[in-house]
Motif scaffolding. Structure first.
Motif, PDB file in Angstrom:
ATOM      1  N   GLU A  66       0.839  -1.199   0.000  1.00  9.58           N
ATOM      2  CA  GLU A  66       0.000   0.000   0.000  1.00  9.58           C
ATOM      3  C   GLU A  66       0.872   1.246   0.000  1.00  9.58           C
ATOM      4  OE1 GLU A  66      -2.635  -0.357   3.314  1.00  9.58           O
ATOM      5  OE2 GLU A  66      -3.778  -1.984   2.410  1.00  9.58           O
ATOM      6  N   ARG A  67       1.961   1.230   0.762  1.00  8.16           N
ATOM      7  CA  ARG A  67       2.880   2.374   0.772  1.00  8.16           C
ATOM      8  C   ARG A  67       3.523   2.560  -0.594  1.00  8.16           C
ATOM      9  NH1 ARG A  67       5.942   1.401   6.560  1.00  8.16           N
ATOM     10  NH2 ARG A  67       4.130   1.861   7.863  1.00  8.16           N
ATOM     11  N   VAL A  68       3.924   1.455  -1.208  1.00  8.84           N
ATOM     12  CA  VAL A  68       4.536   1.536  -2.539  1.00  8.84           C
ATOM     13  C   VAL A  68       3.524   2.075  -3.551  1.00  8.84           C
ATOM     14  CG1 VAL A  68       5.460   0.139  -4.432  1.00  8.84           C
ATOM     15  CG2 VAL A  68       6.278  -0.219  -2.118  1.00  8.84           C
ATOM     16  N   ASP A  69       2.265   1.672  -3.423  1.00  9.02           N
ATOM     17  CA  ASP A  69       1.235   2.203  -4.309  1.00  9.02           C
ATOM     18  C   ASP A  69       1.108   3.715  -4.139  1.00  9.02           C
ATOM     19  OD1 ASP A  69       0.656  -0.223  -5.438  1.00  9.02           O
ATOM     20  OD2 ASP A  69      -1.095  -0.622  -4.160  1.00  9.02           O
ATOM     21  N   ILE A  71       3.469   5.760  -3.082  1.00 13.31           N
ATOM     22  CA  ILE A  71       4.678   6.376  -3.633  1.00 13.31           C
ATOM     23  C   ILE A  71       4.600   6.403  -5.155  1.00 13.31           C
ATOM     24  CG2 ILE A  71       7.169   6.038  -3.923  1.00 13.31           C
ATOM     25  CD1 ILE A  71       7.189   4.931  -1.046  1.00 13.31           C
ATOM     26  N   THR A  72       4.113   5.327  -5.747  1.00 14.68           N
ATOM     27  CA  THR A  72       3.976   5.276  -7.206  1.00 14.68           C
ATOM     28  C   THR A  72       2.984   6.329  -7.691  1.00 14.68           C
ATOM     29  OG1 THR A  72       4.428   2.911  -7.114  1.00 14.68           O
ATOM     30  CG2 THR A  72       3.457   3.737  -9.135  1.00 14.68           C
ATOM     31  N   ALA A  73       1.888   6.479  -6.991  1.00  8.51           N
ATOM     32  CA  ALA A  73       0.905   7.496  -7.378  1.00  8.51           C
ATOM     33  C   ALA A  73       1.515   8.894  -7.278  1.00  8.51           C
ATOM     34  CB  ALA A  73      -0.337   7.391  -6.495  1.00  8.51           C
ATOM     35  N   ASN A  74       2.286   9.144  -6.213  1.00  3.92           N
ATOM     36  CA  ASN A  74       2.938  10.445  -6.071  1.00  3.92           C
ATOM     37  C   ASN A  74       3.959  10.672  -7.173  1.00  3.92           C
ATOM     38  OD1 ASN A  74       1.449  11.069  -3.812  1.00  3.92           O
ATOM     39  ND2 ASN A  74       2.980  10.339  -2.382  1.00  3.92           N
ATOM     40  N   ALA A  75       4.718   9.642  -7.520  1.00  7.29           N
ATOM     41  CA  ALA A  75       5.702   9.776  -8.595  1.00  7.29           C
ATOM     42  C   ALA A  75       5.001  10.060  -9.925  1.00  7.29           C
ATOM     43  CB  ALA A  75       6.547   8.511  -8.704  1.00  7.29           C
ATOM     44  N   LYS A  76       3.872   9.426 -10.158  1.00  2.00           N
ATOM     45  CA  LYS A  76       3.111   9.678 -11.381  1.00  2.00           C
ATOM     46  C   LYS A  76       2.631  11.128 -11.413  1.00  2.00           C
ATOM     47  CE  LYS A  76      -0.935   8.045 -13.905  1.00  2.00           C
ATOM     48  NZ  LYS A  76      -2.083   7.138 -13.877  1.00  2.00           N
ATOM     49  N   SER A  77       2.164  11.608 -10.282  1.00  2.00           N
ATOM     50  CA  SER A  77       1.707  12.995 -10.195  1.00  2.00           C
ATOM     51  C   SER A  77       2.856  13.964 -10.447  1.00  2.00           C
ATOM     52  CB  SER A  77       1.082  13.245  -8.820  1.00  2.00           C
ATOM     53  OG  SER A  77       0.782  14.600  -8.650  1.00  2.00           O
ATOM     54  N   SER A  79       5.656  13.372 -12.116  1.00  2.00           N
ATOM     55  CA  SER A  79       6.073  13.322 -13.524  1.00  2.00           C
ATOM     56  C   SER A  79       5.078  14.076 -14.406  1.00  2.00           C
ATOM     57  CB  SER A  79       6.241  11.881 -13.985  1.00  2.00           C
ATOM     58  OG  SER A  79       4.992  11.231 -14.022  1.00  2.00           O
TER      59      SER A  79
END
Length: 134
Positions: A66-69, A71-77, A79
């Motif tokens: 869930e934490r990785v998800d 972080i991935t969502a934040n990285a997508k935002s 980018s």
């Protein structure tokens, strides 16, 4: 005793001997089944902590996923924001910056051409003509 009675006694003795011989493997098989039952019971008792530990591990793994998800969502935002910012920068400053660079290049080239014309001897200039210039 008649021979029929003796034959019946021998047959009865053979039957008893057969029953005794078959009883020994049956008793051993019963002990084996008891040991197997005990082994299964112990394995069941020892598997409860193992399953509890596995459940705990899976819970922690799910938490980390869930934490990785996130972080991935934040990285997508991020980018997406960087892409929008670079597009904005290109649209705002790209055109004028290219024009300024082209103007600067043209001025530099004109100044160099002017300097080379001043430094050339007069005779050489007249021989060159318009075709020799680039």
């Amino acid at each position: 005793m008649t021979p029929t009675q003796i034959a019946a006694l021998i047959a009865a003795g053979a039957f008893v001997l057969l029953v005794v011989l078959l009883a020994i493997p049956l008793v051993k098989l019963g002990r084996t089944l008891d040991e197997a039952t005990n082994a299964i019971r112990k394995a069941h008792e020892n598997s409860d902590p193992l399953f509890t530990g596995a459940n705990t591990t899976l819970t922690h793994v799910n938490t980390q996923l869930e934490r990785v998800d996130g972080i991935t969502a934040n990285a997508k935002s991020v980018s997406g924001n960087v892409s929008a910012l670079s597009s904005l920068f290109t649209a705002t400053l790209g055109g004028p910056l290219v024009k300024a660079a082209a103007f600067s290049y043209g001025v530099t080239k004109a100044l160099r051409a002017r300097r080379t014309r001043r430094e050339e001897p007069a005779g050489r200039h007249s021989r060159r003509g318009k075709r020799g210039r680039k």
